[in-house]
Design an enzyme around this catalytic site. Structure first.
Site, short mmCIF file in Angstrom:
data_model
loop_
_atom_site.label_atom_id
_atom_site.label_comp_id
_atom_site.label_asym_id
_atom_site.label_seq_id
_atom_site.Cartn_x
_atom_site.Cartn_y
_atom_site.Cartn_z
N HIS A 175 32.77 38.17 30.59
CA HIS A 175 33.74 39.32 30.52
C HIS A 175 33.67 39.68 32.09
O HIS A 175 32.86 39.07 32.86
CB HIS A 175 33.21 40.63 29.82
N HIS A 182 34.39 40.26 39.06
CA HIS A 182 33.75 38.99 38.93
C HIS A 182 33.39 38.81 37.43
O HIS A 182 33.31 39.50 36.58
CB HIS A 182 32.57 38.68 39.72
#
Length: 183
Positions: free
Chosen positions: A40, A125
């Site tokens: 995620h 990220h």
């Protein structure tokens, strides 16, 4: 409950990250590798929140109107010193400015409930591994050069996730919010 708001990584991008991690995990000594179902992009870490107030949070997140965001993998990096990195992560390309705007919208929507935004700059990220334990940190840059690029997906929703420490997968979706609701 320990919770956070995130964009799930889906489709080809998730598959390529899974394949890359499987191929390289024996070459890089990290204590904990992210379960593929846990990939995620964190939009906001919220921390501890009482279950009794969950509906307030759902309402705040449902108020966010946003269009789908096209994202792609773009190599990666590591947080921490090169010889002993703390986190190995995958980088993003595509509509990164729209992703940052969604982050700002989430922060704004949750601020009214008392959540305090982080002071550090938002750095989107995908965490792949944590806690380097080996002595082969010098090989990291060579291996990172092989990280997936261009695998794309369209983020059409964001989610509220609950953390279950010491479980694998570690995260449970407890709320889902469709993007493109402003059409």
């Amino acid at each position: 409950m320990r919770i956070f708001v995130a964009l799930p990584v889906q489709g080809e991008a998730a598959e390529e990250l899974t394949s890359w991690a499987k191929e390289h995990r024996t070459k890089l000594s990290f204590r904990k590798w992210t379960h593929p179902r846990d990939y995620h992009i964190t939009l906001q870490f919220l921390g501890e929140w009482p279950e009794a107030r969950l509906e307030e949070l759902h309402a705040a997140l449902r108020s966010i109107r946003f269009n789908p965001i096209k994202l792609a993998l773009n190599g990666g990096g590591a947080f921490g010193p090169a010889q002993a990195p703390r986190v190995l992560w995958a980088a993003l390309a595509g509509e990164v400015e729209a992703l940052k705007e969604l982050h700002r919208e989430v922060v704004q929507a949750t601020k009214t409930l008392g959540f305090v935004p982080e002071e550090r700059r938002y750095a989107a990220h995908i965490t792949l591994a944590r806690s380097f334990t080996g002595n082969n940190g010098g090989a990291l840059s060579e291996i990172m050069a092989t990280m997936p690029v261009e695998a794309a997906w369209e983020a059409d929703r964001f989610v509220l996730m609950r953390t279950h420490m010491n479980a694998s997968p570690m995260y449970e979706v407890i709320g889902e919010y469709g993007l493109g609701q402003n059409d």
